[in-house]
Each structure stands twice: as C-alpha cells, then as structure tokens.
Write a protein that holds these residues in place. Structure first.
Motif, PDB file in Angstrom:
ATOM      1  N   PRO A   1       0.835  -1.205   0.000  1.00  0.00           N
ATOM      2  CA  PRO A   1       0.000   0.000   0.000  1.00  0.00           C
ATOM      3  C   PRO A   1       0.871   1.256   0.000  1.00  0.00           C
ATOM      4  O   PRO A   1       2.024   1.211   0.437  1.00  0.00           O
ATOM      5  CB  PRO A   1      -0.791  -0.121   1.306  1.00  0.00           C
ATOM      6  CG  PRO A   1      -0.704  -1.561   1.694  1.00  0.00           C
ATOM      7  CD  PRO A   1       0.615  -2.037   1.189  1.00  0.00           C
ATOM      8  N   ALA A   2       0.369   2.402  -0.529  1.00  0.00           N
ATOM      9  CA  ALA A   2      -1.037   2.552  -0.836  1.00  0.00           C
ATOM     10  C   ALA A   2      -1.351   2.281  -2.301  1.00  0.00           C
ATOM     11  O   ALA A   2      -2.390   1.726  -2.647  1.00  0.00           O
ATOM     12  CB  ALA A   2      -1.487   3.969  -0.466  1.00  0.00           C
ATOM     13  N   ASP A   3      -0.483   2.690  -3.217  1.00  0.00           N
ATOM     14  CA  ASP A   3      -0.834   2.679  -4.631  1.00  0.00           C
ATOM     15  C   ASP A   3      -0.510   1.379  -5.341  1.00  0.00           C
ATOM     16  O   ASP A   3      -1.191   1.014  -6.306  1.00  0.00           O
ATOM     17  CB  ASP A   3      -0.113   3.827  -5.354  1.00  0.00           C
ATOM     18  CG  ASP A   3      -0.600   5.184  -4.908  1.00  0.00           C
ATOM     19  OD1 ASP A   3      -1.773   5.282  -4.527  1.00  0.00           O
ATOM     20  OD2 ASP A   3       0.187   6.147  -4.923  1.00  0.00           O
ATOM     21  N   GLU A   4       0.533   0.680  -4.923  1.00  0.00           N
ATOM     22  CA  GLU A   4       0.985  -0.490  -5.672  1.00  0.00           C
ATOM     23  C   GLU A   4      -0.101  -1.552  -5.841  1.00  0.00           C
ATOM     24  O   GLU A   4      -0.306  -2.056  -6.964  1.00  0.00           O
ATOM     25  CB  GLU A   4       2.225  -1.088  -5.014  1.00  0.00           C
ATOM     26  CG  GLU A   4       3.470  -0.245  -5.170  1.00  0.00           C
ATOM     27  CD  GLU A   4       4.692  -0.885  -4.548  1.00  0.00           C
ATOM     28  OE1 GLU A   4       5.802  -0.394  -4.797  1.00  0.00           O
ATOM     29  OE2 GLU A   4       4.536  -1.887  -3.800  1.00  0.00           O
TER      30      GLU A   4
ATOM     31  N   ALA B   1     -15.680  -2.582   2.600  1.00  0.00           N
ATOM     32  CA  ALA B   1     -14.576  -1.711   3.004  1.00  0.00           C
ATOM     33  C   ALA B   1     -13.231  -2.368   2.734  1.00  0.00           C
ATOM     34  O   ALA B   1     -12.274  -2.175   3.472  1.00  0.00           O
ATOM     35  CB  ALA B   1     -14.699  -1.316   4.476  1.00  0.00           C
ATOM     36  N   TRP B   2     -13.175  -3.130   1.663  1.00  0.00           N
ATOM     37  CA  TRP B   2     -11.975  -3.876   1.320  1.00  0.00           C
ATOM     38  C   TRP B   2     -10.893  -2.947   0.763  1.00  0.00           C
ATOM     39  O   TRP B   2     -11.150  -1.815   0.379  1.00  0.00           O
ATOM     40  CB  TRP B   2     -12.315  -4.946   0.282  1.00  0.00           C
ATOM     41  CG  TRP B   2     -13.117  -4.422  -0.870  1.00  0.00           C
ATOM     42  CD1 TRP B   2     -14.468  -4.310  -0.927  1.00  0.00           C
ATOM     43  CD2 TRP B   2     -12.619  -3.909  -2.102  1.00  0.00           C
ATOM     44  NE1 TRP B   2     -14.853  -3.757  -2.134  1.00  0.00           N
ATOM     45  CE2 TRP B   2     -13.738  -3.501  -2.877  1.00  0.00           C
ATOM     46  CE3 TRP B   2     -11.352  -3.746  -2.652  1.00  0.00           C
ATOM     47  CZ2 TRP B   2     -13.622  -2.955  -4.144  1.00  0.00           C
ATOM     48  CZ3 TRP B   2     -11.233  -3.196  -3.918  1.00  0.00           C
ATOM     49  CH2 TRP B   2     -12.358  -2.808  -4.656  1.00  0.00           C
ATOM     50  N   ARG B   3      -9.708  -3.491   0.715  1.00  0.00           N
ATOM     51  CA  ARG B   3      -8.594  -2.806   0.067  1.00  0.00           C
ATOM     52  C   ARG B   3      -8.176  -3.611  -1.163  1.00  0.00           C
ATOM     53  O   ARG B   3      -8.356  -4.827  -1.227  1.00  0.00           O
ATOM     54  CB  ARG B   3      -7.405  -2.679   1.029  1.00  0.00           C
ATOM     55  CG  ARG B   3      -7.665  -1.747   2.206  1.00  0.00           C
ATOM     56  CD  ARG B   3      -7.571  -0.307   1.797  1.00  0.00           C
ATOM     57  NE  ARG B   3      -7.844   0.597   2.904  1.00  0.00           N
ATOM     58  CZ  ARG B   3      -7.731   1.915   2.828  1.00  0.00           C
ATOM     59  NH1 ARG B   3      -7.349   2.485   1.711  1.00  0.00           N
ATOM     60  NH2 ARG B   3      -8.017   2.680   3.858  1.00  0.00           N
ATOM     61  N   GLU B   4      -7.550  -2.916  -2.103  1.00  0.00           N
ATOM     62  CA  GLU B   4      -7.168  -3.588  -3.343  1.00  0.00           C
ATOM     63  C   GLU B   4      -6.248  -4.769  -3.100  1.00  0.00           C
ATOM     64  O   GLU B   4      -6.280  -5.755  -3.844  1.00  0.00           O
ATOM     65  CB  GLU B   4      -6.482  -2.600  -4.288  1.00  0.00           C
ATOM     66  CG  GLU B   4      -7.389  -1.498  -4.799  1.00  0.00           C
ATOM     67  CD  GLU B   4      -7.325  -0.228  -3.993  1.00  0.00           C
ATOM     68  OE1 GLU B   4      -7.756   0.823  -4.494  1.00  0.00           O
ATOM     69  OE2 GLU B   4      -6.838  -0.286  -2.831  1.00  0.00           O
ATOM     70  N   GLN B   5      -5.399  -4.696  -2.063  1.00  0.00           N
ATOM     71  CA  GLN B   5      -4.449  -5.762  -1.822  1.00  0.00           C
ATOM     72  C   GLN B   5      -5.142  -7.075  -1.479  1.00  0.00           C
ATOM     73  O   GLN B   5      -4.583  -8.156  -1.715  1.00  0.00           O
ATOM     74  CB  GLN B   5      -3.482  -5.360  -0.704  1.00  0.00           C
ATOM     75  CG  GLN B   5      -4.142  -5.118   0.628  1.00  0.00           C
ATOM     76  CD  GLN B   5      -3.195  -4.510   1.647  1.00  0.00           C
ATOM     77  OE1 GLN B   5      -3.462  -3.447   2.162  1.00  0.00           O
ATOM     78  NE2 GLN B   5      -2.097  -5.161   1.922  1.00  0.00           N
TER      79      GLN B   5
END
Length: 570
Positions: free
Chosen positions: A33-36, A472-476
């Motif tokens: 995180p955050a962008d990768e 509320a997930w994150r891309e990772q």
C-alpha cells in the motif's frame, strides 16, 4: 562522436551498479500500500480479459489515473511468465535504467564523457530517485518519458538543428501526457531557449516552422495512442457511464486536482524543502553550485540556462496549487543532476563540500546505528512505539533492529575507509543501504504490508467451497485472494468517493442472504456495525495497522448492518 573502449566500460559499470541497487529484492515482496496494490489489481483485471480502455477495481470503474502504466505493467507481468512478484516492479526498473542512460548520454554530448557519468551517478543515488525506482508507481515511467522528451528537445536546442530529435521529444512528451497528464511540461524547455535566442546567446538553435510542426504532429500521435480509441468508443456508444469516466479522468482528476486540490495541502515553499532533503546527497552542493551557476549564466552558457530554467518552471508550477506531493517535482531531478555534474570535479577539490559529504555519510550511518542499538538494547518501550503498534512480532522487530545496526555500521565503515574519496564513500554507503534493506527487510516487511497472510487465513477458515464478499476492502485483498471476491462498491475510508459503508453493507447482506450457508463477508473492523455478534465472527488478521474480520450469516442478527452505526475505530 566516437566512443572509446573505456567509455563503454564505464557506462557498463554504471548500469550494472544501478541494476544491482534498483533490482535488489525483486521477487521478494508483493505490492505494498497505498498505490501499488491498486495498480496491480487494475493490471490483473486487464490480464484476466477486462476492457483495456475502462479499467476497474472490483465492481467500480477506476478513473483516478490513465491506464497507460497498467498497460506497461501488464506487459511486464506477461514477460515474467505471469508472475506478479517478478513482473510488477519491472516497469520502474527498466524506466529508471533508461533515465540514467539518457542523462549520461545528454551530459556526454553537451560536455564530456566524465560529465555524463557524474550526472548519472548523482541521479542514481539521489534519495528520491532510488526510493521511487524501487516502487511500482507511475512516477518512474513518467520520469523516463519526461527525460526522453528533454533529451530530444535539448539535442535540438543546444546541439541542433536536429528535427528528428525534436520529433522524438514531442513524441515522448505525448507519451508522458497520457501517462500522467504533466508530461507536456517538458516542452516548457522552449521558453528559456526562446529568451536566450532573443538575447543573442550562442549555441541556441530554435526550431524552424517545419520542425515545430513535426514536434506537434509527433506529440499528437503519441497522445492518440490512448485518447484516440477512448474518444472514439465514448462518441460511438454514448453511454452515460463512459462519459462520466471520461469527464472524471480529464477534469476532476486532472484540472480540478491542480486548481482546487482536495488533499495533500502544503505551503508554497514545500517543494523547495523536497529539493533540500529528498534530492540529497546532490543537494548538499547547492551552497557552492548556485554561485557557480550564476557565473556561467553571466557568461551566457545556455547549457546551464535551459536545464536550470526549466527546473525553476517546474518548481513554480507545482508550488502554486495547494495540493502538493514530493513526487510531483521528481521530473526536474535529472536536469538538476545534469546541470550540477560539470561542477562536480571542482567542488570535490574544495574542503567544504568534501567535509559535508563525509558528514552526510557519518550522520546517516550514525543515526541508523544508534536507532538499531536502541531497539536491541535499550528501553523496550522504544521499539514498541516504533514498530509494535503495527503488529510486528518481537522476533521480526529484533531482525529489523539488527538490519539497522548492519546498515549503520556499513555506512560508517565506508566513510572511514574511503574518507579521502568522499564521493565514493557516499556512493558505496548508499548502495549498501539499499541492497541490505532490500534483501534483509523486504521478506519481513512483506508479512505485515502484504495481505497474503490474512487472505491465507480467510481461505483456510471458510474452506474451498465458500463464497466471499468484501465490505470496506482494500485492493491488496482482492489481488491475493484465492477465489473471486464479490464487491459492493469502493469506499475504503468512508470519506472517499464511492459507495458508503452503510450502502455496501446493505448490498452485502442482501447478497449473503441468498446463500447464507456458503457466503461470508470479509470486512474492515472499523466498518463493522456495532450490532455484529463477534462471538460468531472470526478475526482474520491485521495488515498495515488495520484489523479484518470474517462474518458468517449467523454473525449478523436480523435488521443488523444496513444503515447501522459502525464500530468505533481504535
């Protein structure tokens, strides 16, 4: 200009050193995180057969950035045999090596082989450059395109006439523009050149009308590589969601981000602080370089005016808006190193710059050594405050502390052994720092910055036949999940554009109710409604200081979730 054998040898050593420093740790970590993870998730969407013009993260369009970097990343991952770990960092590695070569060759053509080498070495060990080169961000690719544009433009303006180089510059500026909007800034190099030509400075070859036209055509052709298919598709289909995507990308995320920034607010002088800190160690030369540059400008040497004038325009451009980030001015760093390189031999004969370089190596090495020893031997509360709150295991904290000691000792050793050659001491010290950090820290940090461990726990707990939905997930999480994940909008912080948490919960509970025995909801703890039965839920783990839970249907009492207040964070 003939190339001598030792020139080739010097360049090979430079690029080999750069490869070792930048590629160290390749394959040892997931996107962090955050962008990768965000970019990698969009890249995987493309590779899995998605629409290459309209990228998505989960079930929502991703309109924050153009897809050009993700296209390049997709090609790199395919080249790496489909391996995400090997491929996702390749664009940054190759772009950074290309940028170093461009700076070398430009310095060689404008001055000498030794100046070209000095400029490239200065750039390689500038803190901002090396740090970004080892990350899978858009900025290293943008840096390459902008530097390639500067390369072509300067060959016309200072070594011309050279219409082909000018056309190359225009084409590269176009590629930079569709990569991250600001690529066209490289064409501002013509402003200080026009002023110098007006004042009668020697060596400035302004393009003829036909050459200007060639540059404009090449710029347009490059931008049409993305804009052409995009505008055609939107105009042909006319669907509202496509028009909204185009408007958001071109206006909200570009024009509005500059004119009415909504995040990263900093004072006007912020970017000058970036130069003084993240452009170290090259920035240490500024007290001596500024007077030397002024003397050369008074002699009307356009080789200094154009890079420095353009750098000043870039600094001014990114100092005006309220929203500022340190990477915004990174495209100016190669020109800074190029203008500094001819002064380097003279500066390194002065006592002041030599002492300052040694002090830099000693100071940074000393700080790292003391921090590591304090974590190993000092007050246990220190290491808890530094890393413990992030969930690091005691053994991993000790390992990272030991790495700090090793890096600090290495830097101090380089300063001691090479004290008569301070530039070499700093180069070896920083090279060792990046290599030791990459091989030693990446595997440990990856356990806490990657979601692989959490998603492995999820897979183990729900079993192979279960279905998974994310709130509320994150891309990772989607990136490393072992199965498709149903998503219900993207709004990870509750404040970002996208579906709100209550709205996501409403959709998720309706989805789970269709197959309550096999469907689980994966969610961020602070997004969970207060009515959730935690005794029936399962704690999946923590990543990046965030806690994640698995909820079966039994953990959500009737009427819970939709519109309910979230659990207080903390």
């Amino acid at each position: 200009m003939p190339t001598r054998p030792h020139h080739t040898r010097d360049l090979v050593w430079l690029l080999l050193a750069a490869f070792v420093v930048i590629a160290a740790g390749l394959g040892l970590r997931d996107p962090w995180p955050a962008d990768e993870p965000r970019f990698a998730l969009v890249t995987r969407y493309f590779l899995d057969g998605g629409d290459w013009l309209f990228p998505r993260r989960g079930d929502e369009l991703y309109s924050d950035k153009s897809p050009v970097f993700m296209w390049v990343q997709a090609a790199a991952i395919s080249f790496a045999g489909g391996s995400l770990r090997l491929g996702f960092l390749l664009p940054s590695l190759l772009a950074s090596l290309g940028t170093l070569w461009l700076v070398y060759d430009l310095g060689r053509r404008l001055w000498t082989h030794r100046v070209g080498l000095a400029a490239a070495w200065l750039l390689l060990f500038a803190l901002q450059f090396t740090f970004q080169a080892k990350r899978a961000q858009i900025d290293p690719l943008l840096l390459f395109f902008v530097t390639l544009a500067n390369y072509g433009v300067l060959r016309q303006l200072l070594l011309g006439p050279d219409p082909r180089a000018w056309g190359l510059g225009g084409f590269a500026a176009g590629l930079g523009t569709i990569t991250k909007a600001v690529g066209a800034l490289s064409l501002l190099m013509a402003l200080p050149a026009a002023w110098a030509a007006w004042r009668g400075w020697p060596r400035v070859a302004m393009p003829r009308a036909r050459t200007w036209g060639l540059g404009a055509v090449m710029f347009a052709l490059a931008t049409l590589a993305w804009f052409g298919p995009l505008f055609w598709t939107v105009a042909r289909n006319g669907e509202a969601w496509q028009q909204d995507y185009l408007h958001t990308l071109l206006f909200h995320q570009t024009v509005n981000r500059y004119t009415a920034s909504w995040d990263h607010h900093e004072p006007f002088w912020y970017q000058f602080g970036v130069v003084a800190t993240l452009w170290l160690p090259a920035a240490l030369a500024l007290p001596w370089a500024v007077p030397a540059w002024w003397r050369r400008l008074r002699r009307r040497d356009a080789r200094y005016l154009l890079p420095l004038g353009w750098m000043g325009l870039v600094l001014l451009f990114f100092s005006v808006p309220e929203g500022k980030r340190d990477v915004y001015i990174m495209p100016a760093l190669p020109m800074f190193c190029l203008a500094l390189a001819p002064l380097l031999p003279g500066l390194l004969r002065k006592a002041g710059p030599r002492r300052l370089l040694l002090a830099f190596a000693l100071g940074l090495g000393g700080v790292l050594l003391v921090a590591g020893l304090a974590m190993l031997l000092g007050d246990p509360g220190f290491e808890h405050r530094l890393l413990g709150r992030r969930g690091y295991a005691p053994g991993d904290i000790q390992w990272l502390a030991g790495l700090l000691v090793v890096i600090g000792a290495w830097m101090l050793g380089c300063a001691a052994v090479l004290r008569a050659r301070p530039a070499a001491a700093v180069a070896w010290a920083l090279g060792g720092l990046w290599v030791i950090y990459s091989f030693g820290a990446f595997p440990v940090l990856d356990r806490y910055l990657s979601a692989r461990g959490v998603m492995a726990e999820v897979a183990s707990h729900v079993g192979p036949g279960a279905e998974l939905g994310g709130v509320a997930w994150r891309e990772q999480h989607l990136l490393v999940a072992d199965r498709p994940v149903a998503t219900f909008g993207f709004g990870p912080s509750g404040a970002e554009p996208g579906a709100s948490w209550p709205e996501q919960w409403r959709r998720a509970t309706a989805w789970q109710a269709e197959k309550p025995g096999v469907r689980w909801i994966f969610t961020l703890e602070e997004a969970m409604p207060a009515c959730v039965d935690r005794d029936a839920a399962h704690f999946a783990g923590a990543t990046s200081r965030r806690r994640w839970w698995l909820l079966p249907a039994a953990a959500l009492p009737p009427g819970c979730a939709a519109g309910a207040a979230a659990t207080p964070s903390g």
